[in-house]
Scaffold this motif. Structure first.
Motif, PDB file in Angstrom:
ATOM      1  N   MET A 195      11.691 -28.914 -35.492  1.00 51.58           N
ATOM      2  CA  MET A 195      12.918 -28.179 -35.209  1.00 51.58           C
ATOM      3  C   MET A 195      14.023 -29.147 -34.821  1.00 51.58           C
ATOM      4  SD  MET A 195      13.564 -25.236 -32.335  1.00 51.58           S
ATOM      5  CE  MET A 195      12.323 -24.206 -33.151  1.00 51.58           C
ATOM      6  N   ARG A 196      15.144 -28.873 -35.354  1.00 44.82           N
ATOM      7  CA  ARG A 196      16.283 -29.730 -35.053  1.00 44.82           C
ATOM      8  C   ARG A 196      16.790 -29.430 -33.647  1.00 44.82           C
ATOM      9  NH1 ARG A 196      21.777 -30.354 -38.663  1.00 44.82           N
ATOM     10  NH2 ARG A 196      22.728 -32.038 -37.408  1.00 44.82           N
ATOM     11  N   VAL A 197      16.902 -30.481 -32.853  1.00 42.22           N
ATOM     12  CA  VAL A 197      17.317 -30.327 -31.469  1.00 42.22           C
ATOM     13  C   VAL A 197      18.831 -30.469 -31.364  1.00 42.22           C
ATOM     14  CG1 VAL A 197      17.124 -31.221 -29.120  1.00 42.22           C
ATOM     15  CG2 VAL A 197      15.136 -31.239 -30.656  1.00 42.22           C
ATOM     16  N   ALA A 198      19.446 -29.466 -30.743  1.00 39.69           N
ATOM     17  CA  ALA A 198      20.896 -29.533 -30.516  1.00 39.69           C
ATOM     18  C   ALA A 198      21.159 -30.366 -29.274  1.00 39.69           C
ATOM     19  CB  ALA A 198      21.466 -28.123 -30.341  1.00 39.69           C
ATOM     20  N   ARG A 199      22.107 -31.229 -29.330  1.00 38.57           N
ATOM     21  CA  ARG A 199      22.479 -32.083 -28.206  1.00 38.57           C
ATOM     22  C   ARG A 199      23.877 -31.723 -27.694  1.00 38.57           C
ATOM     23  NH1 ARG A 199      19.334 -36.550 -27.340  1.00 38.57           N
ATOM     24  NH2 ARG A 199      17.770 -37.012 -28.901  1.00 38.57           N
ATOM     25  N   ILE A 200      24.038 -31.942 -26.378  1.00 33.53           N
ATOM     26  CA  ILE A 200      25.351 -31.709 -25.784  1.00 33.53           C
ATOM     27  C   ILE A 200      26.222 -32.913 -26.067  1.00 33.53           C
ATOM     28  CG2 ILE A 200      26.587 -31.334 -23.622  1.00 33.53           C
ATOM     29  CD1 ILE A 200      24.173 -29.940 -22.554  1.00 33.53           C
ATOM     30  N   THR A 201      27.290 -32.688 -26.734  1.00 38.31           N
ATOM     31  CA  THR A 201      28.177 -33.796 -27.078  1.00 38.31           C
ATOM     32  C   THR A 201      29.172 -34.018 -25.956  1.00 38.31           C
ATOM     33  OG1 THR A 201      29.680 -32.318 -28.215  1.00 38.31           O
ATOM     34  CG2 THR A 201      27.948 -33.338 -29.535  1.00 38.31           C
ATOM     35  N   GLU A 238      38.198 -27.997 -17.637  1.00 43.84           N
ATOM     36  CA  GLU A 238      37.313 -27.006 -17.046  1.00 43.84           C
ATOM     37  C   GLU A 238      36.618 -26.183 -18.128  1.00 43.84           C
ATOM     38  OE1 GLU A 238      35.245 -25.092 -14.128  1.00 43.84           O
ATOM     39  OE2 GLU A 238      36.475 -26.891 -14.021  1.00 43.84           O
ATOM     40  N   ASP A 239      37.327 -25.851 -19.201  1.00 42.93           N
ATOM     41  CA  ASP A 239      36.712 -25.108 -20.312  1.00 42.93           C
ATOM     42  C   ASP A 239      35.586 -25.907 -20.948  1.00 42.93           C
ATOM     43  OD1 ASP A 239      38.465 -23.061 -19.870  1.00 42.93           O
ATOM     44  OD2 ASP A 239      39.869 -23.661 -21.464  1.00 42.93           O
ATOM     45  N   GLU A 240      35.760 -27.216 -21.061  1.00 45.20           N
ATOM     46  CA  GLU A 240      34.734 -28.077 -21.624  1.00 45.20           C
ATOM     47  C   GLU A 240      33.499 -28.124 -20.741  1.00 45.20           C
ATOM     48  OE1 GLU A 240      34.234 -32.673 -23.275  1.00 45.20           O
ATOM     49  OE2 GLU A 240      36.200 -31.895 -22.674  1.00 45.20           O
ATOM     50  N   ARG A 241      33.713 -28.169 -19.410  1.00 48.57           N
ATOM     51  CA  ARG A 241      32.589 -28.174 -18.478  1.00 48.57           C
ATOM     52  C   ARG A 241      31.795 -26.876 -18.562  1.00 48.57           C
ATOM     53  NH1 ARG A 241      35.976 -30.369 -13.232  1.00 48.57           N
ATOM     54  NH2 ARG A 241      35.979 -32.606 -13.799  1.00 48.57           N
ATOM     55  N   VAL A 242      32.492 -25.756 -18.669  1.00 49.12           N
ATOM     56  CA  VAL A 242      31.821 -24.456 -18.777  1.00 49.12           C
ATOM     57  C   VAL A 242      31.000 -24.386 -20.054  1.00 49.12           C
ATOM     58  CG1 VAL A 242      32.214 -21.971 -19.082  1.00 49.12           C
ATOM     59  CG2 VAL A 242      33.511 -23.247 -17.360  1.00 49.12           C
ATOM     60  N   ALA A 243      31.536 -24.898 -21.169  1.00 47.54           N
ATOM     61  CA  ALA A 243      30.812 -24.887 -22.444  1.00 47.54           C
ATOM     62  C   ALA A 243      29.541 -25.719 -22.355  1.00 47.54           C
ATOM     63  CB  ALA A 243      31.720 -25.411 -23.560  1.00 47.54           C
ATOM     64  N   LYS A 244      29.587 -26.862 -21.674  1.00 47.91           N
ATOM     65  CA  LYS A 244      28.400 -27.718 -21.520  1.00 47.91           C
ATOM     66  C   LYS A 244      27.335 -27.020 -20.687  1.00 47.91           C
ATOM     67  CE  LYS A 244      30.801 -32.167 -21.862  1.00 47.91           C
ATOM     68  NZ  LYS A 244      31.149 -33.424 -21.146  1.00 47.91           N
ATOM     69  N   ARG A 245      27.762 -26.316 -19.654  1.00 49.14           N
ATOM     70  CA  ARG A 245      26.799 -25.633 -18.791  1.00 49.14           C
ATOM     71  C   ARG A 245      26.130 -24.477 -19.518  1.00 49.14           C
ATOM     72  NH1 ARG A 245      31.124 -25.776 -13.751  1.00 49.14           N
ATOM     73  NH2 ARG A 245      30.895 -28.026 -13.362  1.00 49.14           N
ATOM     74  N   ARG A 246      26.887 -23.742 -20.310  1.00 51.39           N
ATOM     75  CA  ARG A 246      26.313 -22.650 -21.091  1.00 51.39           C
ATOM     76  C   ARG A 246      25.346 -23.192 -22.140  1.00 51.39           C
ATOM     77  NH1 ARG A 246      30.309 -18.134 -23.270  1.00 51.39           N
ATOM     78  NH2 ARG A 246      28.231 -17.354 -23.883  1.00 51.39           N
ATOM     79  N   GLN A 247      25.703 -24.304 -22.741  1.00 53.39           N
ATOM     80  CA  GLN A 247      24.839 -24.897 -23.752  1.00 53.39           C
ATOM     81  C   GLN A 247      23.524 -25.367 -23.139  1.00 53.39           C
ATOM     82  OE1 GLN A 247      26.798 -27.912 -25.995  1.00 53.39           O
ATOM     83  NE2 GLN A 247      25.274 -27.934 -27.633  1.00 53.39           N
ATOM     84  N   ALA A 248      23.588 -25.898 -21.902  1.00 45.72           N
ATOM     85  CA  ALA A 248      22.373 -26.337 -21.227  1.00 45.72           C
ATOM     86  C   ALA A 248      21.463 -25.162 -20.930  1.00 45.72           C
ATOM     87  CB  ALA A 248      22.731 -27.075 -19.934  1.00 45.72           C
ATOM     88  N   LEU A 249      22.038 -24.040 -20.510  1.00 43.21           N
ATOM     89  CA  LEU A 249      21.235 -22.854 -20.237  1.00 43.21           C
ATOM     90  C   LEU A 249      20.600 -22.305 -21.517  1.00 43.21           C
ATOM     91  CD1 LEU A 249      23.575 -21.016 -17.685  1.00 43.21           C
ATOM     92  CD2 LEU A 249      21.522 -22.349 -17.193  1.00 43.21           C
ATOM     93  N   PRO A 290      30.133 -14.615 -18.412  1.00 44.49           N
ATOM     94  CA  PRO A 290      29.534 -15.950 -18.521  1.00 44.49           C
ATOM     95  C   PRO A 290      30.495 -17.106 -18.204  1.00 44.49           C
ATOM     96  CG  PRO A 290      29.894 -14.993 -20.699  1.00 44.49           C
ATOM     97  CD  PRO A 290      30.150 -13.907 -19.712  1.00 44.49           C
ATOM     98  N   SER A 291      31.706 -17.034 -18.697  1.00 45.81           N
ATOM     99  CA  SER A 291      32.639 -18.154 -18.489  1.00 45.81           C
ATOM    100  C   SER A 291      33.110 -18.236 -17.041  1.00 45.81           C
ATOM    101  CB  SER A 291      33.838 -18.019 -19.429  1.00 45.81           C
ATOM    102  OG  SER A 291      33.411 -18.080 -20.776  1.00 45.81           O
ATOM    103  N   GLU A 292      33.445 -17.085 -16.464  1.00 47.57           N
ATOM    104  CA  GLU A 292      33.946 -17.069 -15.101  1.00 47.57           C
ATOM    105  C   GLU A 292      32.882 -17.522 -14.107  1.00 47.57           C
ATOM    106  OE1 GLU A 292      36.960 -16.501 -13.916  1.00 47.57           O
ATOM    107  OE2 GLU A 292      37.747 -16.303 -15.941  1.00 47.57           O
ATOM    108  N   SER A 293      31.646 -17.127 -14.324  1.00 45.17           N
ATOM    109  CA  SER A 293      30.587 -17.449 -13.362  1.00 45.17           C
ATOM    110  C   SER A 293      30.212 -18.925 -13.362  1.00 45.17           C
ATOM    111  CB  SER A 293      29.341 -16.607 -13.666  1.00 45.17           C
ATOM    112  OG  SER A 293      28.853 -16.893 -14.970  1.00 45.17           O
ATOM    113  N   LEU A 294      30.485 -19.639 -14.462  1.00 39.21           N
ATOM    114  CA  LEU A 294      30.101 -21.049 -14.555  1.00 39.21           C
ATOM    115  C   LEU A 294      31.250 -22.009 -14.249  1.00 39.21           C
ATOM    116  CD1 LEU A 294      27.804 -21.030 -17.724  1.00 39.21           C
ATOM    117  CD2 LEU A 294      27.128 -21.143 -15.331  1.00 39.21           C
TER     118      LEU A 294
END
Length: 352
Positions: free
Chosen positions: A1-7, A19-30, A64-68
């Protein structure tokens, strides 16, 4: 399986984009944790398990965005400010008993108080006193003098003998509180004292002339105690003449090794100025000694830039101007006012 990485992507300009970029990284990690597990998601995202679980606990599917989003820091131990009534009790105790320390003030404030919110510790007392410029016994004694004169002119017999002795040691000017001159220029006291030692010059001396009504001072630094004091006296005479006040008397220390009244005798005679001597250093001169040594020379002598007497003299002249014009002088005789303000107030009152 291809593993997605956080860029890491290029950080966008502006706080909102970051701040939007940080929220996207946190959602991707979850989201990665659902397929790779917590350990795999943390390894790919480059975060710790504690950080992952912190984000997971904050995550809300409905928002999701507001909570992270990042939250402002929360102090674990928020500052507990005492009520104004407690602060006033501390200040009242310090004003009534200027010789008390923080432990004694805390005991007096806590006496008979059962409510823990109304009790104070000695460190809290120290913080309150520091906030109000009363952190040392020296400052509290000067404040006591100011309030003493604010209520009414005190009688020597109405003051405790031990307290009077303490006030005299704390503020040498207080020794003369019963014999204050009627106006500026009535009595000037001439003094010479050592200021310190410069590496390339040796011991240096300060010649000072202090007005006993306002504490206004004239002073110069010299390499020798035998320096002529004529110029200093002439500067003082010119100043008091310009403000329409003449000098009536100059007092020096009798039998002092730094007393050179021969140098100024002709100046005194030409202006009909009385010359007197004392067996003990005048309290106003003594206080100026202390102030100059503590506030200027103690630090300035140690600095390498002040190893030339010309530079030291220039900076001392700047300090002296501040001392005369803007530095508040608490205790007798100025009670919180700069020397120049005392002279101006006297001139204004005389015109009325």
């Amino acid at each position: 399986m291809r593993v997605a990485r956080i860029t890491n992507g290029k950080v966008a300009a502006g706080a909102s984009a970051l701040e939007d970029e940080r929220v996207a990284k946190r959602r991707q990690a979850l989201e990665l944790a659902e397929t790779q597990g917590v350990a795999g998601a943390c390894r790919i995202a480059g975060i710790s398990r504690a950080c992952f679980y912190k984000w997971k606990a904050r995550y809300e599917p409905t928002r999701p965005s507001e909570s992270l989003k990042s939250r402002p820091p929360v102090h674990r131990h928020p500052r507990q400010l005492k009520s104004p009534s407690v602060v006033e009790k501390v200040l009242k105790a310090s004003r009534s008993h200027p010789d008390w320390g923080c432990v004694e003030i805390a005991k007096a404030v806590n006496s008979g108080v059962k409510d823990e919110q109304e009790r104070v510790s000695s460190p809290t007392v120290q913080k309150i006193l520091l906030r109000h410029g009363l952190g040392s016994r020296y400052e509290r004694r000067l404040k006591f003098e100011d309030e003493l004169w604010g209520r009414k002119h005190p009688r020597h017999s109405s003051l405790d003998g031990k307290l009077v002795t303490t006030l005299m040691k704390n503020n040498p000017c207080f020794r003369h509180w019963k014999e204050r001159p009627a106006r500026p220029g009535t009595l000037l006291t001439l003094d010479t004292f050592t200021a310190g030692i410069l590496e390339d010059v040796g011991r240096i001396f300060v010649h000072a002339l202090v007005d006993t009504f306002s504490c206004y001072a004239f002073a110069k630094i010299h390499e020798s105690a035998q320096a002529q004091e004529r110029g200093l006296l002439q500067e003082a005479l010119l100043y008091f003449t310009d403000v329409s006040l003449g000098v009536l008397e100059v007092r020096t220390l009798k039998n002092s090794k730094y007393s050179h009244t021969v140098d100024i005798a002709d100046v005194l005679r030409s202006h009909d100025i009385v010359h007197t001597t004392g067996t003990r250093i005048n309290g106003f001169a003594e206080r100026f000694r202390r102030t100059a040594r503590v506030e200027f020379f103690r630090k300035a002598i140690k600095e390498s830039s002040h190893q030339r007497i010309e530079i030291l003299q220039s900076d001392f002249a700047w300090w002296l101007e501040r001392y005369n014009k803007s530095r508040s002088q608490h205790g007798f005789p100025n009670h919180g006012h700069p020397p120049l303000e005392i002279i101006k107030n006297h001139l204004a009152a005389r015109k009325l």
